[in-house]
Design an enzyme around this catalytic site. Structure first.
Site, PDB file in Angstrom:
ATOM      1  N   HIS A 236       0.840  -1.222   0.000  1.00  0.00           N
ATOM      2  CA  HIS A 236       0.000   0.000   0.000  1.00  0.00           C
ATOM      3  C   HIS A 236       0.870   1.265   0.000  1.00  0.00           C
ATOM      4  CE1 HIS A 236      -3.836  -2.150   0.892  1.00  0.00           C
ATOM      5  NE2 HIS A 236      -3.023  -3.003   1.492  1.00  0.00           N
TER       6      HIS A 236
ATOM      7  N   HIS B 222      -3.901   0.932  11.915  1.00  0.00           N
ATOM      8  CA  HIS B 222      -3.667  -0.322  12.630  1.00  0.00           C
ATOM      9  C   HIS B 222      -5.016  -0.952  12.984  1.00  0.00           C
ATOM     10  CE1 HIS B 222      -2.376  -3.314  15.322  1.00  0.00           C
ATOM     11  NE2 HIS B 222      -2.351  -2.630  16.437  1.00  0.00           N
TER      12      HIS B 222
ATOM     13  N   TYR C 263       0.970  -4.191  12.205  1.00  0.00           N
ATOM     14  CA  TYR C 263       0.862  -2.768  11.849  1.00  0.00           C
ATOM     15  C   TYR C 263       1.654  -1.847  12.750  1.00  0.00           C
ATOM     16  CZ  TYR C 263      -2.528  -4.019   8.293  1.00  0.00           C
ATOM     17  OH  TYR C 263      -3.117  -4.557   7.180  1.00  0.00           O
TER      18      TYR C 263
ATOM     19  N   ASN D 157     -10.195  -3.054   2.490  1.00  0.00           N
ATOM     20  CA  ASN D 157      -9.886  -3.048   1.054  1.00  0.00           C
ATOM     21  C   ASN D 157     -11.164  -2.857   0.251  1.00  0.00           C
ATOM     22  OD1 ASN D 157      -7.103  -3.456   1.218  1.00  0.00           O
ATOM     23  ND2 ASN D 157      -7.259  -5.684   1.102  1.00  0.00           N
TER      24      ASN D 157
END
Ligand code: HDD
Length: 701
Positions: free
Chosen positions: A86, A350, A373, A159
């Protein structure tokens, strides 16, 4: 400010001369007001920002030059490691407001009061490419939302596809290594169409369902404003009484979801590398704020147990026809970032950032994410204090006894930095209403094992395939064929075909035919054979598309002598429906319309190809068209619009150009002149694409 003596900015090759600030033709403008004085990071006013300190005008630069050294040192460290996945993203600020009090299901404060807005920051992204890669590549899109709630930050890190490639976080590094550019050659950039990716996924059958989505039109969205988002995992809502309800999160754009056509995506990657970033930025600047409704599928454990698949398995969808979506609020993006780096680059999402009322499930992919994360931010943002960066700071009070570390900003006072303590009367304490994990019972042998209930890898892939409209199925076949054609190892192609055969024979046959590899699928044994489920219309973008041009862009090709009245009619009609209109002309400086007025173009023909638009209008004059038919760029402009299935509004004068571009009449070729012409054009443009045209223009492959 006192008069300072400085070295003037020299013209190339000229002797450097000493001069007085503000005097002489070659001095550069320097502010004389104290509050705008350029300073070093230590606040020392800088008198010369053009020349380093030298020993003599033509002599060596001196190490002593702290102004130069500070400036260059800072520059040298301007970049931080890009996100491992990403990396390429675009952000926006906005707010979220719930439609109603959700306290029956959750005690989350931001979901209780429909009059209260919660600030959000959203980052959309592609997954595989580097920070400088093109926007329109075939890929999954990230859809990460940070809610700055009154009880802490909640990050919904999702997503645009509701399932994932793998079931267990253990496989994430392998997946990402396989899709990123290959380790020895460092290509291809931002593309899954290469051997290592297809090698990996063909050996990991749980990826089959997600592959269907990634190869569908969902992998090439038209805009970040026009794509759905999903939390993917099953989460929990927990109410005041401590009761838990499973939830799946969904984002739905209010202007509908739509995608590009593959050839368009490829050409856009050249025409406008930043297509999605620019689109998001421009829409917000224009006040056309992107909006997404937040929907949930809420269900209890009993319902979960009856679904026939495991809700902890992130490779499964729950069809909306079985558990309908309820819309619970709306997100509006109304402000662009002030600074890309400070905000979009430094924002740290996160999935473990939850607030009281929202909790996790045992989805093993989610559980692994809960570690990853924070860990990645430590290297990306340089230490444990990244929550102090403006974009990551909670808006509610934040107090604890964590101290020190790299880049600590807060100045903690007093001697008490531990708990419990009796020395600090007003130091932070635990609170009984604070976050408490849902006390799900858990007691089992320690083992590394995938549950049996995760073993069916094909039923949902088949459900997706069967729920697509005909054009969508054709696109999936074409996408698989395109990607596999780039795979050099024949055995990998065959293995993928073998997986597709387990999804549906039509899919496999279609891809085999497109590749010219009929009957070559490897024979593979599924752990569990695909079951045929009830078709879910909600999975198809085309089946549920609403007729609209809101938020879309219409390109109007004009030449000198173009019909001004008609141009205005198209602009008014399009604006009335919430669409944008941009003018494309042979020259950027101005085009003289038939009534003598001048219109300034947004693009030249080469700078504004028709791929930038959702629908086009051909408005040349009879004279103007004579030149256009001799311009390859103009002919390609029209040909592309036609082959990308766009609606083409036109005047009679455009006929020679359309003929040369191979335009054939159909529902999407609309004459503008005469009564109702503009209205008919807008009505046709609301279909977005003329799908019936597609089989006449291209076959899968
Ligand atoms: Fe992830 C970033 C979404 C699985 C590890 N992920 C990242 C971002 C999104 C997602 C949207 C970008 C956030 C931003 O804009 O800054 N990731 C997902 C979804 C997943 C998923 C929807 C599956 C359902 N991710 C996943 C797994 C792992 C990671 C299984 C590791 C075990 N993801 C990361 C990461 C990233 C990341 C390496 C890179 C940059 C970052 O976190 O901040 O930690």
């Amino acid at each position: 400010m006192a008069k300072t003596t400085r070295t003037a900015k020299p013209a190339a090759g000229k002797t450097r001369i000493k001069t007085v600030a503000g005097k002489g033709g070659e001095t550069h403008q320097q502010t004389d007001s104290d509050d705008r004085a350029l300073t070093t990071n230590q606040g020392v006013p800088i008198s010369d920002n053009q020349n380093s300190l030298k020993s003599g005008a033509r002599g060596p630069t001196l190490l002593e030059d702290f102004v130069l050294r500070e400036k260059i040192t800072h520059f040298d460290h301007e970049r931080i490691p890009e996100r491992i996945v990403h990396a390429r993203g675009s952000g926006a600020h906005g707010y979220f407001r719930p439609y109603k009090d959700m306290s029956a299901l959750t005690r989350a404060a931001f979901l209780r009061n429909p009059r209260e807005k919660t600030r959000v920051f959203v980052r959309f992204s592609t997954v595989a490419g580097g920070a400088g890669s093109a926007d329109t590549v075939r890929d999954v899109r990230g859809f990460a939302v940070k809610f700055y709630t009154s009880e802490g930050n909640f990050d919904l890190v999702g997503n645009n596809i509701p399932v994932f490639f793998i079931q267990d976080a253990m496989k994430f590094p392998d997946l990402v290594h396989s899709v990123k550019m290959e380790a020895d050659r460092a290509f291809p950039q931002a593309a899954s169409a290469h051997d290592t990716f297809w090698d990996f996924v063909s050996l990991v059958p749980e990826s089959t369902h997600m592959l269907m989505w990634a190869m569908s039109d969902r992998g090439i969205p038209r805009s970040y404003r026009m794509m759905e988002g999903f939390g993917v995992h099953t989460f929990r809502f927990v109410n005041e009484k401590g009761n838990s309800t499973f939830v799946k999160f969904h984002w739905r754009p209010t202007i509908g979801s739509t995608s590009l056509i593959w050839d368009e995506a490829v050409k856009l990657a050249g025409a406008d590398y930043d297509f999605h970033r620019r689109d998001l930025w421009n829409a917000i600047e224009a006040g056309d704020y992107p909006e997404f409704e937040l929907g949930i599928q809420a269900f209890d454990e009993k319902t979960a147990n009856k679904l026939g698949f495991d809700v902890l398995d992130p490779t499964k969808v729950i069809p909306e026809e079985i558990i309908p979506l309820q819309m619970i609020g709306k997100l509006v993006l109304d402000r662009n970032p002030d600074n890309f780096f400070a905000e979009t680059e430094q924002v740290a999402f996160h999935p473990g950032h939850v607030v009281p009322g929202i909790d996790f499930t045992n989805d093993p992919l989610l559980q692994g994410r809960l570690f990853s994360y924070i860990d990645t931010q430590l290297s990306r943002l340089g230490g444990p204090n990244f929550h102090e960066i403006e974009i990551n700071k909670p808006v509610c009070p934040m107090r604890n006894f964590q101290r020190d570390g790299l880049m600590r900003m807060a100045v903690a006072k007093g001697r008490v930095n531990y708990e419990p303590n009796s020395l600090g009367a007003d130091t932070p304490r635990e609170t009984p209403t604070g976050f408490a994990s849902f006390p799900e019972p858990s007691d089992g042998p320690k083992l590394r094992q995938r549950p049996e209930s995760f073993a069916d890898h094909y039923s949902h892939a088949r459900l997706f395939w069967l729920s697509m409209t005909r054009p969508e199925q054709q696109h999936i076949v074409s996408a698989f064929a395109f990607e596999l054609a780039k795979v050099e190892t024949i055995a990998i192609r065959r293995r993928v075909l073998g997986r597709l055969k387990l999804v549906h024979a039509d899919l496999c046959n279609g891809v085999e035919a497109a590749l010219g590899m009929e009957g070559e699928a490897e024979t593979l044994q599924p752990a569990v054979a695909a079951k045929t489920m009830k078709i879910s219309k909600a999975l198809s973008l085309i089946a549920k598309a609403q007729p609209t041009i809101k938020g879309r862009k219409i390109g109007v090709l004009v030449t000198d002598g173009a019909d001004a009245k008609l141009l205005k009619a198209v602009q008014d009609a399009a604006h009335g429906e919430g669409a944008m209109v941009e003018i494309v002309a042979p020259k950027i400086g101005g085009t003289k319309l038939g009534n003598g007025s001048t219109v300034v173009a947004n693009h030249t023909i080469s700078g504004g190809p028709s791929v930038l638009f959702d629908a086009v209008v051909l408005l040349p004059s009879a004279d103007g068209v004579k030149k256009l038919v001799r311009e390859a760029g103009a002919v390609a402009w029209v040909h592309d619009a036609f082959s990308h299935l766009k609606v083409i509004g036109n005047v009679a004068a455009a006929k020679p150009l359309m003929d040369k571009a191979g335009v054939e009449p159909d529902d999407g070729i609309v004459a503008l002149e005469g009564a109702g012409g503009t209205k008919a054009f807008i009505a046709a443009a609301k279909q977005h694409r003329i799908w019936d045209r597609e089989p006449k223009l291209r076959s899968p492959g």
